[in-house]
Design an enzyme around this catalytic site. Structure first.
Site, PDB file in Angstrom:
ATOM      1  N   ASN A  91      -3.244   0.428  -2.998  1.00 28.46           N
ATOM      2  CA  ASN A  91      -1.999  -0.129  -3.522  1.00 28.46           C
ATOM      3  C   ASN A  91      -1.377   0.880  -4.482  1.00 28.46           C
ATOM      4  OD1 ASN A  91      -4.068  -2.559  -3.244  1.00 28.46           O
ATOM      5  ND2 ASN A  91      -2.010  -3.237  -2.780  1.00 28.46           N
ATOM      6  N   HIS A 123       0.867  -1.182   0.000  1.00 25.09           N
ATOM      7  CA  HIS A 123       0.000   0.000   0.000  1.00 25.09           C
ATOM      8  C   HIS A 123       0.898   1.224   0.000  1.00 25.09           C
ATOM      9  CE1 HIS A 123      -4.204  -1.510   0.643  1.00 25.09           C
ATOM     10  NE2 HIS A 123      -3.488  -2.621   0.664  1.00 25.09           N
ATOM     11  N   CYS A 133      -7.234   0.832   3.984  1.00 21.95           N
ATOM     12  CA  CYS A 133      -7.169  -0.273   4.934  1.00 21.95           C
ATOM     13  C   CYS A 133      -7.943   0.168   6.176  1.00 21.95           C
ATOM     14  CB  CYS A 133      -5.717  -0.592   5.289  1.00 21.95           C
ATOM     15  SG  CYS A 133      -5.559  -1.812   6.611  1.00 21.95           S
TER      16      CYS A 133
HETATM   17 ZN    ZN Z   1      -4.300  -4.576   0.469  1.00 19.90          ZN
END
Ligand code: ZN
Length: 312
Positions: free
Chosen positions: A256, A216, A247
């Site tokens: 990402n 990420h 997240c």
């Molecule tokens: Zn992820």
């Protein structure tokens, strides 16, 4: 090909798994229509992706954005030479995969013992031992299973995770017959020299494992981490179109590394991906429009370097 990289230890080709339809969309408040997801997936296939994470078989109550994953698999069917995978949490996930024709599932465990213990009162190794029956059911039905380890490069619960813990999780995966493992920096805490040394150590200790890396870009180090991993011979990475994602455990988490930023860097370095960046950029623009907000993608903002060169 630019010649600066000629003395670096870099791979000739890289495989990218597009995870935006799962990791990206599960963090979006807007729920896309299944038909829109199907069109996006088909365009990603046309753009050249050979591995795509379509969704997850989680509880529709917990993750409503992914509730139509079964339908999406049924609509797409099997696509020649393309691996369509889904994230699962338990045996129910395999049952849903069997029913809708999904042929590849991915399990996940947290590298953070505190996180795993707090959540399900088991160590990560105990969680994986419990996966044995899931793997058995999957293999009886010709479904492949891979595993992922989240937060191996740092966790909001205990900070640094000792390498021995990661190794013992990898061993637990191997014990249940899983040989494809992803290291997933969901917390965005990885730094390039740490990635370099962990990738070297893990590949030396477990040469039989096919490693994937999943970064990420929460602190802007995603692409630097990918570059560090590539120098150790890692050739499989996840990325997300338009840089979509986040997240739930990490405040301000980004998605990402954007797929188009990743493909652009690899194209410019002469590393083959088989992905057509022009087609990819079109899909990335489309998803940005569908979610209705700006996303973290340099290429969507600035275009390719090539597009900047003036033609007389
Ligand atoms: Zn992820």
């Amino acid at each position: 090909m630019k010649s600066e990289g000629i003395f670096m230890n870099l791979p000739k080709s890289v495989t990218i798994c597009e995870v935006g339809l799962r990791d990206g969309l599960q963090n979006e408040p807007a729920i896309l229509k299944t038909e829109d997801k199907r069109k996006l997936a088909e365009k990603l296939i046309v753009a050249g992706f050979k591995v795509i994470e379509l969704g997850s078989f989680m509880s529709p109550k917990a993750v409503p954005q992914m509730a139509d994953t079964d339908k999406l698999f049924s609509l797409l069917g099997s696509v020649k030479e393309v691996e369509l995978r889904a994230l699962i949490a338990n045996k129910k996930g395999v049952e849903r995969a069997i029913f809708c024709g999904c042929r590849k599932v991915k399990l996940n465990v947290s590298a953070s013992r505190k996180h795993n213990l707090a959540n399900i009162n088991m160590t990560p190794e105990e969680s994986i031992a419990g996966f044995a029956e899931i793997v058995e059911l999957a293999s009886q039905n010709n479904i492949q299973v891979s595993g992922s380890i989240s937060m191996p490069f740092g966790s909001p619960w205990e900070g640094n995770i000792p390498i021995e813990s990661i190794q013992s999780i990898a061993e637990a995966y191997l014990n249940v017959g899983i040989t494809e493992i992803s290291l997933s920096d969901a917390s965005g805490m990885a730094v390039p020299n740490q990635v370099y040394s962990m990738c070297l150590t893990m590949q030396q200790k477990f040469p039989q494992v096919k490693w994937w890396l999943h970064f990420h870009n929460t602190r802007g180090m995603g692409i630097a981490n990918i570059f560090a991993a590539m120098q150790t011979g890692i050739t499989h990475f996840d990325s997300s179109f338009a840089g979509l994602g986040g997240c739930p455990f990490v405040p301000g988490a980004a998605g990402n590394v954007s797929s188009e930023d990743m493909v652009h860097m690899l194209d410019e370095m002469g590393i083959e991906t088989e992905i057509d960046i022009v087609k990819l950029v079109e899909v990335a623009k489309e998803i940005r429009q569908l979610v209705g907000h700006d996303t973290d993608s340099y290429i969507l903002r600035a275009g390719r370097s090539k597009d900047l060169i003036r033609k007389e």
